[in-house]
Every structure is written in C-alpha cells, then in structure tokens.
Design an enzyme around this catalytic site. Structure first.
Site, short mmCIF file in Angstrom:
data_model
loop_
_atom_site.label_atom_id
_atom_site.label_comp_id
_atom_site.label_asym_id
_atom_site.label_seq_id
_atom_site.Cartn_x
_atom_site.Cartn_y
_atom_site.Cartn_z
N CYS A 89 90.30 11.65 74.00
CA CYS A 89 91.01 12.90 73.65
C CYS A 89 91.16 13.79 74.89
O CYS A 89 90.37 13.72 75.82
CB CYS A 89 90.23 13.67 72.59
SG CYS A 89 90.23 12.84 71.00
N GLU A 341 112.47 -9.42 69.14
CA GLU A 341 111.09 -9.13 69.54
C GLU A 341 110.53 -10.35 70.28
O GLU A 341 110.85 -11.48 69.96
CB GLU A 341 110.28 -8.81 68.27
CG GLU A 341 108.79 -8.99 68.35
CD GLU A 341 108.10 -7.98 69.26
OE1 GLU A 341 108.42 -6.78 69.23
OE2 GLU A 341 107.21 -8.42 70.01
N CYS A 416 107.42 6.08 73.59
CA CYS A 416 106.08 6.69 73.65
C CYS A 416 105.80 7.21 75.06
O CYS A 416 104.68 7.59 75.35
CB CYS A 416 105.02 5.70 73.19
SG CYS A 416 105.00 4.20 74.16
N1 SAH Z 1 109.69 -1.03 66.72
C1 SAH Z 1 108.38 -1.55 66.46
C2 SAH Z 1 107.61 -1.99 67.70
C3 SAH Z 1 107.65 -1.09 68.89
S1 SAH Z 1 106.47 -1.44 70.18
C4 SAH Z 1 107.57 -0.59 65.62
O1 SAH Z 1 107.95 0.56 65.44
O2 SAH Z 1 106.52 -0.99 65.12
C5 SAH Z 1 107.36 -2.36 71.32
C6 SAH Z 1 107.54 -3.80 70.94
O3 SAH Z 1 108.28 -4.43 72.00
C7 SAH Z 1 106.25 -4.61 70.79
O4 SAH Z 1 106.27 -5.25 69.55
C8 SAH Z 1 106.33 -5.62 71.94
O5 SAH Z 1 105.76 -6.86 71.60
C9 SAH Z 1 107.81 -5.75 72.16
N2 SAH Z 1 108.24 -6.18 73.50
C10 SAH Z 1 107.66 -5.93 74.69
N3 SAH Z 1 108.40 -6.42 75.68
C11 SAH Z 1 109.50 -6.99 75.13
C12 SAH Z 1 110.64 -7.64 75.66
N4 SAH Z 1 110.81 -7.80 76.95
N5 SAH Z 1 111.58 -8.09 74.79
C13 SAH Z 1 111.43 -7.91 73.45
N6 SAH Z 1 110.36 -7.29 72.90
C14 SAH Z 1 109.41 -6.83 73.72
#
Ligand code: SAH
Length: 551
Positions: A89, A341, A416
């Site tokens: 935190c 993904e 994020c």
């Molecule tokens: N939209 C989703 C996940 C977001 S987090 C939700 O809200 O839950 C970002 C995601 O991108 C993760 O699942 C990660 O595995 C994926 N990721 C990371 N690098 C990537 C890439 N080069 N191509 C496709 N997906 C990727």
C-alpha cells in the site's frame, strides 16, 4: 554570480523543515526546500515536516520523516500493522477521498504531459469500501537469515519478506487458509525455495476467490513436480470450512521473478473456479488473467460498454481479451465478437465462458495481438469497435497501426498504466483517432495503481480541417452535390462490398486536389499512416465520380 550547487543547498544528514505539496505517482511526498525537490516516503500533501536527508542527487534529495510538525488535513492513522514495512500500500495514511483526487490528477497529468492531449479525466469511479477487495493473493515463501520460514509480503522495492498472514486488501477467507498451509509446511519435509541458489521446493502460495460464489482455488507454486504428503495438505485445507473448489500445483523450475510456471496439476477438485460478473458466469483457470477487484471490474466494464456505444449491429474486436470477460459482457448488444489472447488456458476459458452464457456470436483466437490483428485485417475483418486492454507495457506501434487501418469508428482503450496509455493515445492521435473522454477507475485502492478507460473516435476530417477557399474557384456543381464521408462509405459498401475509412477517403480526395494533401499522409514526426489500397482507391474514385465531386 555563481549558482549554488544542490549539495550546497542540502547535504546528507541535514535536518530541514518544509511542507509537502503533492504526492508523486509512486506515492512519495514531494516538497521544495529552497527550490530543490525533496522526496519523502509516507508523507501526506499538506504535511509540515522535519526531515532527515538521506540522499542528495543532482536534481533532487530524498529524506525521511523525523517529526511531523503539523499534520496535513487529509492525514489519517494507518489501520495496518505492517504498513511501514510492506511494499503493497502507499496511501493508508491518507483519506480515501484525497487518494481518489490524487489518482484522478495523476491520470490527467499523464494524458496531458506524456500524451500531449488537452483533456481532463472526467471522473474517478470507486468501490464502496476500499478494503478486502483483492480476489487474488500471490504470497512469497522464503527463509530469513536466522532460518525461519517467512510467508507474507515483499517489503518496498526488495525481495525481503515481511512475515504476515493478514492483508487488509485481500479477501477475508485467505487469512484462514494461510495458517493451514503454514501447518502443513511445519508438519512435513517441505523445503523452501532460495532465489539465490535456485534450490528448495516451495516458492509461492497463490490464492483466488470468486466474489459472488465464494469458491476458492488454492495453488502452491513449486520448483519440482510434486509435494510430500499431498493428502495431508488437502485434508487441512478442506478442514477450513471455506468453499474450496480447486487445489492445484503450479510447476515453476525457472530462475525467474515471474511467479507462475506454464504447467498446472490439479491435485483435488476442479481445474477452475466459477465467478459471476455483470450478470454473466465466468470460469477461471489458474493461468488466466482475471481482474483482481470484482466490484471495480463491474464499474470498469460498465463504462467500457457505455463507451462502445453499441446498437446491436457492431462487430467488436476484443484484443488482449484474457478469459473473454470484457467482450462477452458486450456481446448481447453487438452483432459479433472476436477475442484475441496469447495464453492458451485463457482462450479455453473464454470459449467455455461463451458457452456457459449461451453466447453464440463470439469467437476466440489464441495468438499474439500483433499477428492476430494483421491476419484479421488480411481476412478483410473491419470491426466497428476495438477494445484494447493490454498489459502494463501498452501496445506496440504496429498493433496501433493495424487497428487504425481496420478503421473502426470507436476504440475503447482500457489501461492499468497511465504513462503507456498516454503514449499510445498520442500515436492514435497521429493515426486519426481522437481521445474523446477518459474515466479513471480505482481498481486498486490504497496502492499507487489506477485503471483508466478511454473513448477514442475516428476523426472526421470534415469537422476539423481548415480549407482556404477562394470563392472564384469554387465549382458550384461539385459543392452542391458534395457527399458526406458517410455517404461515400455507404456507397462503396453497397456497390463494392468494401468498408473504407474516413482516412482513406481523405487520402483519395487529397490526391484529386479536393482537399489539402499534407494532413492525410503524414503524422507528427513524419510517421506514415496506413495508405489506401488500390482496390479501395478505385472504389472511392467511383464514388467521387458518382457524387460528381470529380470528373
Ligand atoms: N481484458 C481482460 C484481460 C486484460 S489483461 C480482462 O479484463 O480480464 C491483459 C491480457 O493480455 C492478459 O490476459 C495477457 O495474457 C494478454 N496478453 C499479453 N500480451 C499479449 C499479446 N502480445 N497478445 C495477446 N494477448 C496478450
């Protein structure tokens, strides 16, 4: 007159008195002493402090609080026993209201300074109680120098573990499970992983709990293939009286800081837990990404759906879709959904999740975002809405270029990390996408992290291009019959079955001298924007002739 050097203004071990004016995005207090920036951890904006200087650099100094001379209005008593030792935190000593103000400003600053965008964050959405929200815990296990097992949380900026079973951010039920795992370790010959030598078995305890159903997954991350007396671990966990649905081993034998390995072995129960979000059911495997704050996620997805502006006719592309969650919550208001993904287990979850919710207009592709976007583009897929939710590092320029060449009307960018978001929005701006609105969502109360969702719209050149007109040169016939971009798009779609972007129309118009050329071929710093393919150029030319805008 010679300018005073910084180490003449402040020296190491000095004690100085000054007021903290702001907090950095990393959560440190910042104030100025005789024009020099001084960072102080654990300070609140408005605090008047006596500070002991511990480091002096060229442009700044770092100090520790010796005494709070006058408390800031927003300062509160931290309610966490390990707050000063744990690195989790950053804001427990500040009222939650002030934390929200700081985070909203942090995002606005990033958009303006890094992104060069003249936009303010509209609002920051927050959950009702900023505690016990985390549905996931990744708890390191290590040994102290005097040979005691340490289970808890990393201290600030180190891999030293602060031993503790309790974290006020995490789900209450985790606090019942951790002592049971301690007992299992004490009763059995379980060795503890040592980061330096790469020897020892147990690395992390990884816990997940579904918010709505209460189902829990308990996972031990190990540097090996099995654990001694696994039946005893199962027995202890099941005695917890909690809703444990899955007990898993994750195999990670690599010399890495990455917590999870690629392989999971379920030793009891099911391979997943099930949760509900936005009225839909979701199946989550240990390796699938799942947002950590479910109440915040509903706020985030709700805003993303609002920004998508769906009418029922749209094709949605959800890049970086994880277990399919964002896209699936939008599918009922869209014509179809494509999710992309990179993690295979997450894509399996996404497919199962579509089935579980009887969603039939969705398909999912397991691939890297960049490669998949190119393939989809080559297949002629032209989504109306693209949802981007990349990891912290944001999107590569190639992904942004491919997305813009697909010419969606709307892009919803979920991020994020405000800094990489701002960088990517600046690229989108060059590519013809305007940032219309940004909303912050406090998905991670009490920490420095903050989520942002942004609405981008394809720029319509008609609304922003200044064209110098000489009345004597106006061709009245053409002006009278001048078609809008939408009319040209409709005509081309009708006649040739092709979707063309405003950008492409602009490029062709520029080529014919109907509008000024420069703006449509080059972005800032000479970056090229996608060029209209020949087939589409011919179709647009046909439309321009049809509307008698060219001979
Ligand atoms: N939209 C989703 C996940 C977001 S987090 C939700 O809200 O839950 C970002 C995601 O991108 C993760 O699942 C990660 O595995 C994926 N990721 C990371 N690098 C990537 C890439 N080069 N191509 C496709 N997906 C990727």
């Amino acid at each position: 007159m010679t300018k005073m050097k910084n180490n003449e203004i402040i020296k190491k071990n000095d004690e100085i008195k000054f007021t903290i004016t702001t907090l950095t995005s990393q959560g440190s207090g910042l104030g100025r002493f005789k024009d020099m920036a001084v960072f102080v951890e654990g300070a609140a904006p408005g605090d008047e402090l006596l500070v002991h200087i511990i480091k002096v650099k060229k442009n700044y100094a770092v100090g520790k609080i010796k005494k709070i001379v006058k408390k800031a209005k927003c300062r509160i008593e931290s309610d966490c026993e390990i707050d000063t030792r744990c690195g989790g935190c950053a804001y427990r000593h500040i009222s939650y209201e002030e934390e929200l103000n700081i985070k909203k400003q942090t995002v606005t600053d990033a958009l303006q300074r890094i992104g060069g965008l003249g936009i303010e964050v509209k609002e920051i959405l927050s959950i009702k109680e900023p505690k016990n929200y985390r549905n996931k815990a990744q708890i390191p296990v290590g040994m102290s120098e005097d040979g005691n097992i340490q289970i808890g949380f990393y201290s600030k900026r180190t891999h030293r573990i602060t031993d503790s079973d309790r974290c006020l951010l995490q789900k209450e039920d985790f606090h019942t499970v951790i002592p049971l795992i301690r007992r299992y370790i004490a009763e059995n010959p379980v060795t503890i992983y040592d980061e330096k030598t790469g020897k020892g078995l147990l690395r992390h305890i990884y816990l997940r709990q579904a918010h709505k159903t209460g189902e829990m997954m308990v996972c031990l991350v190990i540097n090996g293939d099995s654990i001694p007396r696994k039946e005893r671990l199962i027995e202890l966990l099941l005695s917890s009286g909690k809703n444990i649905r899955s007990i898993v081993l994750n195999i990670n034998k690599k010399d890495t800081n990455v917590i999870l390995g690629d392989e999971c072995i379920t030793i009891w129960g099911s391979d997943f837990i099930e949760d509900e979000l936005c009225g839909l059911k979701f199946r989550i495997s240990p390796l699938s990404f799942y947002q950590v704050n479910p109440e915040g996620t509903e706020l985030l997805y709700g805003k993303a759906k609002e920004y998508a502006g769906l009418t029922g006719n749209e094709v949605i592309l959800d890049l970086y879709c994880g277990a399919g969650t964002i896209g699936l919550t939008m599918a009922d208001k869209a014509k179809s959904l494509i999710g992309v993904e990179i993690i295979p287990q997450a894509i399996e979850n996404a497919k199962e999740n579509a089935k579980l919710n009887n969603i039939e207009n969705a398909r999912f592709i397991c691939d890297d975002a960049k490669g998949a976007a190119k393939t989809l583009y080559d297949e002629g897929i032209r989504p109306d809405v693209v949802v981007l939710d990349p990891p912290r590092k944001g999107c590569s320029r190639e992904v942004l270029e491919t997305v813009s060449s697909m010419s969606p009307e709307t892009v919803v960018y979920v991020s994020c990390d405000p800094a990489t978001l701002a960088r990517d929005l600046a690229v989108f701006n060059e590519l013809g996408y305007e940032t219309k609105e940004a909303t912050a969502v406090d998905m991670f109360p009490r920490t420095t992290h903050v989520e942002t969702v942004v609405l981008l719209s394809q720029r319509r050149p008609d609304t922003h291009i200044d064209i110098k007109l000489d009345l004597s040169e106006i061709d009245i016939t053409a002006a009278e019959t001048k078609a809008t971009y939408q009319e040209i798009k409709d005509y081309v779609l009708d006649k040739f079955g092709l979707k063309v972007s405003t950008l492409y129309i602009s490029q062709v118009k520029a080529k014919c001298g109907i509008i000024e050329r420069e703006n449509y071929n080059k972005g800032k710093e000479g970056h090229r924007v996608p060029k209209c393919p020949k087939e589409k150029e011919d179709a647009i030319m046909d439309a321009l002739r049809h509307f008698r805008m060219v001979q």
